[in-house]
Scaffold this motif. Sequence first.
Motif, PDB file in Angstrom:
ATOM      1  N   ALA A   4       5.647  -4.769 -10.912  1.00  0.00           N
ATOM      2  CA  ALA A   4       4.391  -4.414 -11.564  1.00  0.00           C
ATOM      3  C   ALA A   4       3.982  -3.011 -11.135  1.00  0.00           C
ATOM      4  O   ALA A   4       3.765  -2.751  -9.950  1.00  0.00           O
ATOM      5  CB  ALA A   4       3.300  -5.424 -11.215  1.00  0.00           C
ATOM      6  N   VAL A   5       3.889  -2.109 -12.100  1.00  0.00           N
ATOM      7  CA  VAL A   5       3.484  -0.737 -11.833  1.00  0.00           C
ATOM      8  C   VAL A   5       1.980  -0.632 -12.038  1.00  0.00           C
ATOM      9  O   VAL A   5       1.467  -0.932 -13.118  1.00  0.00           O
ATOM     10  CB  VAL A   5       4.217   0.243 -12.773  1.00  0.00           C
ATOM     11  N   ASP A   6       1.268  -0.212 -11.016  1.00  0.00           N
ATOM     12  CA  ASP A   6      -0.189  -0.107 -11.063  1.00  0.00           C
ATOM     13  C   ASP A   6      -0.596   1.175 -11.785  1.00  0.00           C
ATOM     14  O   ASP A   6      -0.429   2.275 -11.266  1.00  0.00           O
ATOM     15  CB  ASP A   6      -0.745  -0.123  -9.633  1.00  0.00           C
ATOM     16  N   LEU A   7      -1.135   1.029 -12.999  1.00  0.00           N
ATOM     17  CA  LEU A   7      -1.586   2.188 -13.767  1.00  0.00           C
ATOM     18  C   LEU A   7      -3.040   2.544 -13.493  1.00  0.00           C
ATOM     19  O   LEU A   7      -3.444   3.686 -13.692  1.00  0.00           O
ATOM     20  CB  LEU A   7      -1.414   1.933 -15.277  1.00  0.00           C
ATOM     21  N   GLY A   8      -3.836   1.582 -13.067  1.00  0.00           N
ATOM     22  CA  GLY A   8      -5.258   1.821 -12.834  1.00  0.00           C
ATOM     23  C   GLY A   8      -6.020   0.511 -12.939  1.00  0.00           C
ATOM     24  O   GLY A   8      -5.588  -0.512 -12.396  1.00  0.00           O
ATOM     25  N   THR A   9      -7.133   0.535 -13.669  1.00  0.00           N
ATOM     26  CA  THR A   9      -7.970  -0.659 -13.807  1.00  0.00           C
ATOM     27  C   THR A   9      -8.340  -0.858 -15.273  1.00  0.00           C
ATOM     28  O   THR A   9      -8.395   0.089 -16.057  1.00  0.00           O
ATOM     29  CB  THR A   9      -9.256  -0.535 -12.978  1.00  0.00           C
ATOM     30  N   THR A  10      -8.627  -2.121 -15.623  1.00  0.00           N
ATOM     31  CA  THR A  10      -9.108  -2.432 -16.968  1.00  0.00           C
ATOM     32  C   THR A  10     -10.614  -2.203 -17.033  1.00  0.00           C
ATOM     33  O   THR A  10     -11.254  -1.856 -16.029  1.00  0.00           O
ATOM     34  CB  THR A  10      -8.790  -3.883 -17.323  1.00  0.00           C
ATOM     35  N   ALA A  50       8.848   5.561  -9.184  1.00  0.00           N
ATOM     36  CA  ALA A  50       9.923   6.421  -8.689  1.00  0.00           C
ATOM     37  C   ALA A  50      10.856   5.691  -7.734  1.00  0.00           C
ATOM     38  O   ALA A  50      12.061   5.948  -7.712  1.00  0.00           O
ATOM     39  CB  ALA A  50       9.335   7.660  -8.008  1.00  0.00           C
ATOM     40  N   GLY A  51      10.328   4.781  -6.921  1.00  0.00           N
ATOM     41  CA  GLY A  51      11.165   4.079  -5.960  1.00  0.00           C
ATOM     42  C   GLY A  51      11.928   2.910  -6.545  1.00  0.00           C
ATOM     43  O   GLY A  51      12.732   2.285  -5.832  1.00  0.00           O
ATOM     44  N   TRP A  52      11.702   2.579  -7.812  1.00  0.00           N
ATOM     45  CA  TRP A  52      12.307   1.398  -8.408  1.00  0.00           C
ATOM     46  C   TRP A  52      13.353   1.703  -9.480  1.00  0.00           C
ATOM     47  O   TRP A  52      14.225   0.870  -9.730  1.00  0.00           O
ATOM     48  CB  TRP A  52      11.221   0.506  -9.031  1.00  0.00           C
ATOM     49  N   VAL A  53      13.234   2.853 -10.141  1.00  0.00           N
ATOM     50  CA  VAL A  53      14.117   3.114 -11.271  1.00  0.00           C
ATOM     51  C   VAL A  53      14.432   4.613 -11.327  1.00  0.00           C
ATOM     52  O   VAL A  53      13.608   5.453 -10.942  1.00  0.00           O
ATOM     53  CB  VAL A  53      13.462   2.648 -12.596  1.00  0.00           C
ATOM     54  N   PHE A  64       6.003  19.122 -14.399  1.00  0.00           N
ATOM     55  CA  PHE A  64       6.421  17.986 -13.584  1.00  0.00           C
ATOM     56  C   PHE A  64       7.402  18.370 -12.476  1.00  0.00           C
ATOM     57  O   PHE A  64       7.910  17.499 -11.787  1.00  0.00           O
ATOM     58  CB  PHE A  64       7.052  16.905 -14.478  1.00  0.00           C
ATOM     59  N   VAL A  65       7.648  19.659 -12.301  1.00  0.00           N
ATOM     60  CA  VAL A  65       8.577  20.065 -11.238  1.00  0.00           C
ATOM     61  C   VAL A  65       8.010  19.752  -9.855  1.00  0.00           C
ATOM     62  O   VAL A  65       8.761  19.690  -8.872  1.00  0.00           O
ATOM     63  CB  VAL A  65       8.909  21.565 -11.351  1.00  0.00           C
ATOM     64  N   THR A  66       6.703  19.552  -9.755  1.00  0.00           N
ATOM     65  CA  THR A  66       6.096  19.237  -8.462  1.00  0.00           C
ATOM     66  C   THR A  66       6.476  17.850  -7.965  1.00  0.00           C
ATOM     67  O   THR A  66       6.217  17.516  -6.813  1.00  0.00           O
ATOM     68  CB  THR A  66       4.565  19.352  -8.564  1.00  0.00           C
ATOM     69  N   LEU A  67       7.081  17.021  -8.818  1.00  0.00           N
ATOM     70  CA  LEU A  67       7.568  15.715  -8.359  1.00  0.00           C
ATOM     71  C   LEU A  67       8.741  15.862  -7.388  1.00  0.00           C
ATOM     72  O   LEU A  67       9.033  14.950  -6.620  1.00  0.00           O
ATOM     73  CB  LEU A  67       8.009  14.857  -9.556  1.00  0.00           C
ATOM     74  N   ALA A  68       9.406  17.010  -7.436  1.00  0.00           N
ATOM     75  CA  ALA A  68      10.629  17.174  -6.645  1.00  0.00           C
ATOM     76  C   ALA A  68      10.360  17.105  -5.145  1.00  0.00           C
ATOM     77  O   ALA A  68      11.101  16.455  -4.393  1.00  0.00           O
ATOM     78  CB  ALA A  68      11.304  18.502  -7.015  1.00  0.00           C
ATOM     79  N   ASP A  69       9.301  17.773  -4.702  1.00  0.00           N
ATOM     80  CA  ASP A  69       9.055  17.849  -3.258  1.00  0.00           C
ATOM     81  C   ASP A  69       8.742  16.491  -2.658  1.00  0.00           C
ATOM     82  O   ASP A  69       9.173  16.177  -1.545  1.00  0.00           O
ATOM     83  CB  ASP A  69       7.897  18.818  -2.984  1.00  0.00           C
ATOM     84  N   ARG A  70       8.008  15.666  -3.394  1.00  0.00           N
ATOM     85  CA  ARG A  70       7.559  14.388  -2.819  1.00  0.00           C
ATOM     86  C   ARG A  70       8.517  13.231  -3.121  1.00  0.00           C
ATOM     87  O   ARG A  70       8.701  12.340  -2.296  1.00  0.00           O
ATOM     88  CB  ARG A  70       6.160  14.051  -3.335  1.00  0.00           C
ATOM     89  N   TYR A  71       9.127  13.249  -4.294  1.00  0.00           N
ATOM     90  CA  TYR A  71       9.923  12.091  -4.701  1.00  0.00           C
ATOM     91  C   TYR A  71      11.415  12.396  -4.846  1.00  0.00           C
ATOM     92  O   TYR A  71      12.178  11.516  -5.236  1.00  0.00           O
ATOM     93  CB  TYR A  71       9.387  11.526  -6.028  1.00  0.00           C
ATOM     94  N   PRO A 132      19.986   1.398 -15.430  1.00  0.00           N
ATOM     95  CA  PRO A 132      18.637   1.526 -16.013  1.00  0.00           C
ATOM     96  C   PRO A 132      18.018   2.881 -15.683  1.00  0.00           C
ATOM     97  O   PRO A 132      18.116   3.372 -14.547  1.00  0.00           O
ATOM     98  CB  PRO A 132      17.861   0.385 -15.357  1.00  0.00           C
ATOM     99  N   MET A 133      17.359   3.479 -16.665  1.00  0.00           N
ATOM    100  CA  MET A 133      16.832   4.834 -16.498  1.00  0.00           C
ATOM    101  C   MET A 133      15.644   5.047 -17.421  1.00  0.00           C
ATOM    102  O   MET A 133      15.700   4.727 -18.615  1.00  0.00           O
ATOM    103  CB  MET A 133      17.929   5.852 -16.811  1.00  0.00           C
ATOM    104  N   LEU A 134      14.536   5.564 -16.869  1.00  0.00           N
ATOM    105  CA  LEU A 134      13.382   5.948 -17.678  1.00  0.00           C
ATOM    106  C   LEU A 134      13.553   7.391 -18.145  1.00  0.00           C
ATOM    107  O   LEU A 134      13.827   8.284 -17.335  1.00  0.00           O
ATOM    108  CB  LEU A 134      12.084   5.842 -16.866  1.00  0.00           C
ATOM    109  N   ILE A 135      13.375   7.618 -19.436  1.00  0.00           N
ATOM    110  CA  ILE A 135      13.437   8.970 -19.991  1.00  0.00           C
ATOM    111  C   ILE A 135      12.040   9.303 -20.515  1.00  0.00           C
ATOM    112  O   ILE A 135      11.622   8.807 -21.571  1.00  0.00           O
ATOM    113  CB  ILE A 135      14.464   9.082 -21.135  1.00  0.00           C
ATOM    114  N   ALA A 136      11.298  10.119 -19.786  1.00  0.00           N
ATOM    115  CA  ALA A 136       9.944  10.511 -20.187  1.00  0.00           C
ATOM    116  C   ALA A 136      10.011  11.841 -20.920  1.00  0.00           C
ATOM    117  O   ALA A 136      10.562  12.816 -20.404  1.00  0.00           O
ATOM    118  CB  ALA A 136       9.037  10.622 -18.959  1.00  0.00           C
TER     119      ALA A 136
END
Length: 521
Positions: A4-10, A50-53, A64-71, A132-136
Amino acid sequence: MTVAVDLGTTHTGEPAELDLEELLSTRLLVQGNSGSGKSHLLRRLLEKSAGWVQQAIIDPEGDFVTLADRYGHVVVDANRTPNDLARIANRIRQHRASVVLTLEGLDADVQMQCAAAFLNGLFEADRSHWFPMLIAVDEAHLFAPAMAGEHSEEARRASLGAMTNLMCRGRKRGLAGVIATQRLAKLAKNVAAEASNFLMGRTFLDIDMQRAADLIGIDRRGAERFRDLETGNFIALGPALFRRPIPIRIGAVETAARSGRPTLMPLPDVSPDALADLVLTAPEPERSPERGSVRHSEMPPWQSVSACEPPRVETSELLSQVISSGPANDPGSPVDEDPRTPEERAEAVDRIFAEMLDDPDAAFRPVPVLYQEFLTHCRLKRLRGAETDMGAFRRRLSLARAGIAGDETDDEWADVVAVSAELPEEMQGVFMMLARAARDEAESPSDVMLAKAYGSHSPSRGRFLLSFMEDRGLIGVEKDFRGNRVVMIAATGWRTKLPEVTLDSIDEARARRAARMARKA
């Protein structure tokens, strides 16, 4: 296993979760006007999963290049050849590395072609690598436009075909498309229709509201609610989200885009005279040895340069990063300026043109397509500058098609070059081709030869070029009784000669006359 990926709240304060395993089978479409929070939503989804797929992000603005340093995402600069992108895509699937394909700074047509080459490389990977791979895909309407527009047809077809494969046939290959668009009306319907999960954000145009309402199954009156949504709020529906439309609010993210929301800031405290000097008397540009780019030595103190621009990584280095699945390596030592002499650079450009024009079809391909191919060759040979701009390329291509070497140095030929400047760039080579034939007292080039020098298959195009130049007084055209053409160059008085009369030419003339008589009869 369910993740379950937490997107926020309803809207009721309960957790808004997305079933990641279900998403891999059903795909996701995000829609919202500019500023509605689409990129923020994508970033939240990518961070939490990021840690699952494994992930790949098609990033037209480099946000989105800033994802590189953390993930640990590998940043792929798309400014490469198609074969390079396809090879990198194959290694990505083989070694299960998450990547960001940044298309920042490329023309729209080039962005579409690079994205198509990369997606096709992922799609055509060996069956043993179908993990399995997500393509955004951010701003998906740029890569799957609903209709032909200002882009070249070749680029549009390639990009639309790759996006269609991703959304329609990607599931069996482990590819799950997550596409975001500003307007559904701009997105190709066969691409949007393949998504089963929807997150609809703020939108104002009636046609987009109605399409969004149709997709999530609410009536026309309910479609008005899309106008009232705040930034970061979306209506969620789908098997990986909720079984009925539920408003949700996207949560916070841990990384930030390089270009955030615009905020107000005070204007510089500078006198009008000083400000006028800064605007109207710009300093001379100097070349930065670190990146080979132009910078200004004097910059006002309130301006700053972003340090987040991703470094250019060579293909071999990037492939090694993919294998290790680690972040991008340091760019290394600064690149010195081009040590080649102007003569050596000119020879390199000559070789590029010779290789391009060895292809028989090159004479008839559109100039923008040839120019992008030319730029690719220049980048591979580390060429940049005045020799590679569009104007110089058009003129050089026109001369090359006409077979003009440009090595004449006499005064009369200088007059011809000066007169040719009055013509459009694509016609200058044709004019010089006529001038060369006239100076050498050779026969006038045929309509087919003139058309080919212009880049056309049509002989009528050659006749039009002669009429165009004659109307402007640059040439004079005469014909003898047999219809043979003589061209005179007005600036020099040079004339082409008539073809010699031979038995073969007499027989050909008789055959043509007989054919004309037969047609009249």
